[in-house]
Enzyme design. Structure first.
Site, mmCIF file in Angstrom:
data_model
loop_
_atom_site.group_PDB
_atom_site.id
_atom_site.type_symbol
_atom_site.label_atom_id
_atom_site.label_comp_id
_atom_site.label_asym_id
_atom_site.label_seq_id
_atom_site.Cartn_x
_atom_site.Cartn_y
_atom_site.Cartn_z
ATOM 1 N N HIS A 255 0.839 -1.194 0.000
ATOM 2 C CA HIS A 255 0.000 0.000 0.000
ATOM 3 C C HIS A 255 0.875 1.245 0.000
ATOM 4 O O HIS A 255 1.901 1.293 0.682
ATOM 5 C CB HIS A 255 -0.913 0.022 1.230
ATOM 6 N N SER A 256 0.498 2.236 -0.788
ATOM 7 C CA SER A 256 1.135 3.552 -0.784
ATOM 8 C C SER A 256 2.632 3.433 -1.078
ATOM 9 O O SER A 256 3.017 2.938 -2.142
ATOM 10 C CB SER A 256 0.874 4.232 0.559
ATOM 11 N N MET A 257 3.499 3.868 -0.159
ATOM 12 C CA MET A 257 4.940 3.771 -0.379
ATOM 13 C C MET A 257 5.348 2.362 -0.768
ATOM 14 O O MET A 257 6.193 2.168 -1.658
ATOM 15 C CB MET A 257 5.684 4.195 0.892
ATOM 16 N N SER B 260 3.465 0.061 -2.204
ATOM 17 C CA SER B 260 2.994 -0.272 -3.547
ATOM 18 C C SER B 260 4.045 0.144 -4.566
ATOM 19 O O SER B 260 4.308 -0.561 -5.547
ATOM 20 C CB SER B 260 1.662 0.431 -3.830
ATOM 21 N N HIS C 235 -7.263 7.182 0.129
ATOM 22 C CA HIS C 235 -5.944 6.558 -0.014
ATOM 23 C C HIS C 235 -5.846 5.253 0.782
ATOM 24 O O HIS C 235 -5.183 4.312 0.364
ATOM 25 C CB HIS C 235 -4.878 7.545 0.460
#
Length: 356
Positions: free
Chosen positions: A140-142, A144, A315
């Site tokens: 997830h996020s960073m 990903s 997000h």
């Protein structure tokens, strides 16, 4: 395969850095350790030895099969998947880890700078620990973005990746990049010195901590769910009996994210060969000029094993709205996860042997 499981690791590695005592006996593994609730799904707390200390994680499901490796976003922790993992098939094993300096994992030694690309090394260390030839990743996020980069750098070491909401290294105007490097390094130096101080960090009540997490995510995580992200990042105050302080490494606020140019991102996208599911929250930002996102997406969308899903959510949609994405996630894992990949390799090996 050999696995190491420890339900209560009370060790405090010398690699944790800083003089504020981070005693794991005073730490929390999941929200229920603070609220009295049961875990959202039973898990085993594990530690993986690394040169600077240990990586901590939550292992869900069967312990005799290779798990999917779950990686969290910036300043988050293994609790990021507390709401998604219970919706997976019960026979799917899932290892959600705290990256260095986050959650219950060791900090980098004093004087060491955090770079997002260094997490590729962390993945390789975990693979080596468990003797995995290939890895299945959810980020997830960073993380990903880390999965995107890892699959491009090591295309022969990945069975599948599922990325949530952040696609690729973000592009910024060069003057902004230079200014950010300057200010982040100055702030890092300050926090590195604070880590070596014996003073306890500022402490807060539990409700105040929830509010700070809620504001810190720009309201991306529903307030009633912030407890899942909070637990592994705090420790009870030694000065105030009803307060807690954040014990994630404060140097993380000034992580170095720079991974390269847009041309490099396009080249990375071209190199990715594994099955790849990317999920985008419709109410979330692109974190950069969308033209850069679109250019890389144009490369990926042409790949036969790339799948793209849009879902309502912010997000942190995998926390707020896991039901909205669990169908595609379960379907993808059933087709390309560790069990499916292992079966495919066995069939390929048997077919090759039959030709002899």
């Amino acid at each position: 395969m050999e696995f190491e499981f420890k339900d209560n690791d009370s060790s405090n590695s010398s690699g944790d850095g800083g003089n504020v005592e981070l005693n794991l006996n005073q730490r929390y593994r999941h929200a229920g350790d603070l609220t009295g609730e049961a875990p959202t799904r039973p898990f085993s707390e594990i530690t993986i030895k690394v040169p600077w200390g240990h990586i901590a994680g939550k292992w869900y499901g069967p312990q005799n099969v290779q798990p999917i490796l779950g990686l969290h976003g910036w300043q988050d922790n293994a609790g990021t998947y507390d709401l998604l993992v219970p919706l997976l098939s019960p026979d799917v094993a899932f290892l959600s880890v705290d990256l260095p300096g986050h959650g219950l994992s060791s900090r980098l030694p004093d004087g060491c700078y955090y770079n997002s690309v260094d997490n590729l090394y962390v993945i390789r260390l975990i693979m080596k620990q468990y003797k995995w030839e290939k890895v299945s990743l959810v980020g997830h996020s960073m993380s990903s973005i880390i999965c995107f980069v890892f699959a491009a750098v090591f295309p022969d070491k990945v069975d599948m990746i599922i990325g949530i909401d952040a696609l690729k290294p973000h592009q910024r105007p060069y003057p902004s990049v230079i200014r950010t490097m300057e200010t982040r390094l100055d702030e890092f130096l300050r926090e590195d010195e604070r880590n070596r101080s014996k003073n306890e960090p500022p402490s807060y009540t539990y409700d105040e901590l929830i509010e700070r997490v809620y504001i810190g995510t720009f309201h991306s995580v529903n307030k009633e769910l912030c407890k899942h992200m909070l637990a592994r990042n705090i420790q009870k105050s030694g000065k105030y009996p009803d307060k807690y302080f954040f014990c994630r490494d404060r140097r993380l606020k000034f992580y170095n994210y720079a991974i390269g140019s847009q041309e490099l991102c396009v080249e990375m996208a071209q190199r990715i060969t594994c099955p790849y599911l990317f999920i985008k929250g419709l109410q979330s930002s692109y974190f950069e000029d969308k033209k850069y996102y679109d250019e890389v997406m144009e490369v990926l969308i042409k790949k036969p094993n790339f799948e793209y899903v849009e879902a309502n959510g912010s997000h942190h949609l995998h926390m707020n709205n896991p039901e909205a994405i669990i169908g595609p996630v379960n379907n993808f894992i059933q087709r390309f996860g560790p069990a499916a990949a292992a079966a495919a390799r066995r069939q390929a090996k048997e077919a090759a042997q039959n030709k002899l």
